[in-house]
Design a protein around this motif. Structure first.
Motif, mmCIF file in Angstrom:
data_model
loop_
_atom_site.group_PDB
_atom_site.id
_atom_site.type_symbol
_atom_site.label_atom_id
_atom_site.label_comp_id
_atom_site.label_asym_id
_atom_site.label_seq_id
_atom_site.Cartn_x
_atom_site.Cartn_y
_atom_site.Cartn_z
ATOM 1 N N PHE A 1 -6.114 -4.512 -14.699
ATOM 2 C CA PHE A 1 -5.266 -5.666 -14.402
ATOM 3 C C PHE A 1 -5.055 -6.512 -15.652
ATOM 4 O O PHE A 1 -3.953 -6.996 -15.902
ATOM 5 C CB PHE A 1 -5.883 -6.520 -13.290
ATOM 6 C CG PHE A 1 -4.896 -7.401 -12.597
ATOM 7 C CD1 PHE A 1 -4.360 -7.035 -11.373
ATOM 8 C CD2 PHE A 1 -4.462 -8.582 -13.172
ATOM 9 C CE1 PHE A 1 -3.428 -7.841 -10.728
ATOM 10 C CE2 PHE A 1 -3.538 -9.398 -12.545
ATOM 11 C CZ PHE A 1 -3.014 -9.027 -11.322
ATOM 12 N N ALA A 2 -6.111 -6.707 -16.427
ATOM 13 C CA ALA A 2 -5.989 -7.471 -17.669
ATOM 14 C C ALA A 2 -5.023 -6.794 -18.630
ATOM 15 O O ALA A 2 -4.239 -7.461 -19.320
ATOM 16 C CB ALA A 2 -7.359 -7.634 -18.320
ATOM 17 N N VAL A 3 -5.059 -5.476 -18.669
ATOM 18 C CA VAL A 3 -4.107 -4.733 -19.509
ATOM 19 C C VAL A 3 -2.681 -4.955 -19.025
ATOM 20 O O VAL A 3 -1.756 -5.161 -19.819
ATOM 21 C CB VAL A 3 -4.454 -3.230 -19.508
ATOM 22 C CG1 VAL A 3 -3.358 -2.431 -20.222
ATOM 23 C CG2 VAL A 3 -5.803 -2.990 -20.172
ATOM 24 N N ALA A 4 -2.493 -4.951 -17.695
ATOM 25 C CA ALA A 4 -1.158 -5.183 -17.118
ATOM 26 C C ALA A 4 -0.641 -6.566 -17.493
ATOM 27 O O ALA A 4 0.535 -6.720 -17.863
ATOM 28 C CB ALA A 4 -1.201 -5.015 -15.606
ATOM 29 N N PHE B 1 8.451 -8.013 -7.327
ATOM 30 C CA PHE B 1 7.774 -7.427 -6.171
ATOM 31 C C PHE B 1 7.775 -5.906 -6.267
ATOM 32 O O PHE B 1 6.767 -5.255 -5.951
ATOM 33 C CB PHE B 1 8.458 -7.863 -4.875
ATOM 34 C CG PHE B 1 7.965 -9.169 -4.332
ATOM 35 C CD1 PHE B 1 6.625 -9.360 -4.046
ATOM 36 C CD2 PHE B 1 8.849 -10.205 -4.080
ATOM 37 C CE1 PHE B 1 6.169 -10.568 -3.525
ATOM 38 C CE2 PHE B 1 8.398 -11.425 -3.569
ATOM 39 C CZ PHE B 1 7.057 -11.605 -3.291
ATOM 40 N N ALA B 2 8.893 -5.334 -6.685
ATOM 41 C CA ALA B 2 9.002 -3.881 -6.769
ATOM 42 C C ALA B 2 8.007 -3.321 -7.791
ATOM 43 O O ALA B 2 7.302 -2.340 -7.511
ATOM 44 C CB ALA B 2 10.431 -3.485 -7.142
ATOM 45 N N VAL B 3 7.947 -3.930 -8.965
ATOM 46 C CA VAL B 3 7.033 -3.452 -10.009
ATOM 47 C C VAL B 3 5.591 -3.544 -9.554
ATOM 48 O O VAL B 3 4.814 -2.574 -9.649
ATOM 49 C CB VAL B 3 7.248 -4.262 -11.310
ATOM 50 C CG1 VAL B 3 6.140 -3.962 -12.315
ATOM 51 C CG2 VAL B 3 8.604 -3.955 -11.913
ATOM 52 N N ARG C 1 0.844 -1.189 0.000
ATOM 53 C CA ARG C 1 0.000 0.000 0.000
ATOM 54 C C ARG C 1 0.881 1.240 0.000
ATOM 55 O O ARG C 1 2.025 1.210 0.467
ATOM 56 C CB ARG C 1 -0.931 0.010 1.219
ATOM 57 C CG ARG C 1 -1.915 -1.156 1.260
ATOM 58 C CD ARG C 1 -2.777 -1.211 0.009
ATOM 59 N NE ARG C 1 -3.740 -2.300 0.034
ATOM 60 C CZ ARG C 1 -4.380 -2.743 -1.041
ATOM 61 N NH1 ARG C 1 -4.159 -2.193 -2.221
ATOM 62 N NH2 ARG C 1 -5.240 -3.743 -0.935
ATOM 63 N N SER C 2 0.342 2.334 -0.491
ATOM 64 C CA SER C 2 1.151 3.546 -0.678
ATOM 65 C C SER C 2 1.759 4.041 0.625
ATOM 66 O O SER C 2 2.891 4.513 0.645
ATOM 67 C CB SER C 2 0.291 4.653 -1.309
ATOM 68 O OG SER C 2 -0.840 4.933 -0.488
ATOM 69 N N LEU D 1 2.750 -0.549 -8.649
ATOM 70 C CA LEU D 1 1.450 -0.499 -9.324
ATOM 71 C C LEU D 1 0.314 -0.539 -8.307
ATOM 72 O O LEU D 1 -0.682 0.187 -8.441
ATOM 73 C CB LEU D 1 1.321 -1.663 -10.299
ATOM 74 C CG LEU D 1 2.213 -1.622 -11.543
ATOM 75 C CD1 LEU D 1 2.077 -2.916 -12.336
ATOM 76 C CD2 LEU D 1 1.865 -0.422 -12.422
ATOM 77 N N ASP D 2 0.451 -1.384 -7.294
ATOM 78 C CA ASP D 2 -0.580 -1.469 -6.263
ATOM 79 C C ASP D 2 -0.653 -0.184 -5.439
ATOM 80 O O ASP D 2 -1.748 0.282 -5.097
ATOM 81 C CB ASP D 2 -0.298 -2.658 -5.336
ATOM 82 C CG ASP D 2 -1.026 -3.914 -5.778
ATOM 83 O OD1 ASP D 2 -2.079 -3.794 -6.437
ATOM 84 O OD2 ASP D 2 -0.548 -5.021 -5.468
ATOM 85 N N ALA D 3 0.498 0.375 -5.107
ATOM 86 C CA ALA D 3 0.511 1.605 -4.318
ATOM 87 C C ALA D 3 -0.175 2.744 -5.054
ATOM 88 O O ALA D 3 -0.820 3.606 -4.443
ATOM 89 C CB ALA D 3 1.944 1.984 -3.974
ATOM 90 N N ALA D 4 -0.046 2.744 -6.382
ATOM 91 C CA ALA D 4 -0.702 3.763 -7.198
ATOM 92 C C ALA D 4 -2.141 3.387 -7.564
ATOM 93 O O ALA D 4 -2.813 4.127 -8.281
ATOM 94 C CB ALA D 4 0.105 4.000 -8.478
ATOM 95 N N LYS D 5 -2.596 2.215 -7.084
ATOM 96 C CA LYS D 5 -3.954 1.724 -7.348
ATOM 97 C C LYS D 5 -4.246 1.602 -8.838
ATOM 98 O O LYS D 5 -5.356 1.905 -9.305
ATOM 99 C CB LYS D 5 -4.985 2.619 -6.663
ATOM 100 C CG LYS D 5 -4.857 2.648 -5.146
ATOM 101 C CD LYS D 5 -5.955 3.461 -4.492
ATOM 102 C CE LYS D 5 -5.819 3.415 -2.960
ATOM 103 N NZ LYS D 5 -6.889 4.185 -2.280
#
Length: 329
Positions: free
Chosen positions: A155-158, A137-139, A71-72, A143-147
């Motif tokens: 998510f499908a695009v990712a 993990f870093a990537v 989380r951010s 992405l999760d921290a930025a939601k």
């Protein structure tokens, strides 16, 4: 039907992945390990799981990560924990392995880099996975921290972009195992998706899709191994994605409860880090005593599984050995 972690046998799945990995390193690639012929049953067996082993490890990591994602407001703490879990053991154990590999007779030291600093920067032995996993993990944490991947469509695009990166991005020098990072990122994201969107992914449909992908991938891979298809399917191929993703999803749903696999799985990280010390020692000793390949394989496999378990138990006795040898607080 429940689709949370309690309905799957995650520890058993880790145990299976560990056994496949240790068996692979016991046999080795040409010029290492048991040094068996290319046409031997040992080489065929380990080659058959080549496109499933590491994707399975990575899928499980994504599956578990998604239960406590970054989380951010907690990114510093997240990265400190990952450095403790992955970074310290990487530095300590890879250094020990390099020193043993370059000094112990029969340890395939010719495959070690000429300069020690290279083992920390480039892909080296099985420790490349720790570099790749940290980058993954870093990537995903960022992405999760930025939601950016909270909802199914982004998510499908990712995952789509990760698949494209897997098949197109490649560097010659491969610093910090960046090539393997892109190869394994789709499998990690798939694990995250299975956990994160479990209410939107019907279990039967997921299993059906995974089994179909695995069947197609295995058929093509086996055809390649038997020479019916004159093409080598590398880790970044479509066939590898079918085998890795399909195999992970299928095994997740089909893995039964097992005390043996569960026991191995509970020590999966220690086994990953330290198994090569024990497999190499057992292999060298048995070869010198004149044992045949079957005995060497069985004993070295058992040594590679049980030796790290004992080492892990001993490492728990001191705080610094817990961190340095198994990455535990």
């Amino acid at each position: 039907m429940r689709t949370d972690s309690q309905s799957f046998h995650i520890a058993e799945l880790r145990g299976l992945a560990c056994i496949l990995l240790v068996a692979y390193h016991v046999v080795g690639v040409p010029g290492t390990g048991m040094q068996v012929d290319d046409g031997s049953v040992y080489r065929y067996a380990t080659s058959s799981f080549e496109l499933i082993r590491m994707p399975l490890f990575t899928f499980i990591s994504g599956l578990v990560y998604a239960y406590r994602p970054a989380r951010s407001g907690a990114l510093p703490s997240f990265f400190v924990k990952k450095l403790r879990r992955l970074g310290f053991p990487f530095l300590v154990v890879s250094t020990l392995f390099y020193l043993v590999q370059t000094s112990a007779p029969g340890a395939n030291g010719s495959f070690a880099p000429g300069a020690m600093w290279e083992i920390y920067v480039y892909s080296y032995a099985h420790f490349w996975y720790l570099q790749s996993l940290f980058l993954i993990f870093a990537v995903v944490a960022l992405l999760d921290a930025a939601k950016l991947i909270d909802r199914p469509l982004p998510f499908a695009v990712a995952i789509g972009l990760a698949v494209i990166g897997c098949q197109t991005i490649h560097t010659e020098s491969n610093p910090f195992s960046i090539n393997e990072t892109f190869v394994l990122l789709p499998h990690f994201l798939l694990g995250v998706a299975v956990t994160r969107f479990r209410d939107r992914l019907p279990r039967r449909a997921l299993l059906g899709a995974g089994a179909a992908a695995l069947a197609v991938g295995l058929a093509l891979h086996q055809a390649s191994l038997f020479g019916a298809i004159h093409h080598y399917f590398g880790w970044n191929s479509v066939v590898a994605l079918l085998c890795g993703m399909g195999g992970a999803v299928t095994l997740l749903h089909m893995m039964p409860s097992s005390l043996v696999f569960r026991t191995v799985g509970k020590s999966s990280y220690a086994i990953y880090l330290h198994h090569a010390f024990f497999t190499a020692g057992a292999r060298v000793a048995l070869h010198r005593l004149g044992f045949d390949d079957a005995a060497v394989f069985v004993v070295a496999l058992l040594a590679g599984l049980t030796g790290p378990m004992v080492l892990e138990a001993l490492a728990q006795l001191r705080p610094w050995t817990r961190v340095a040898l198994v990455g535990k607080a």
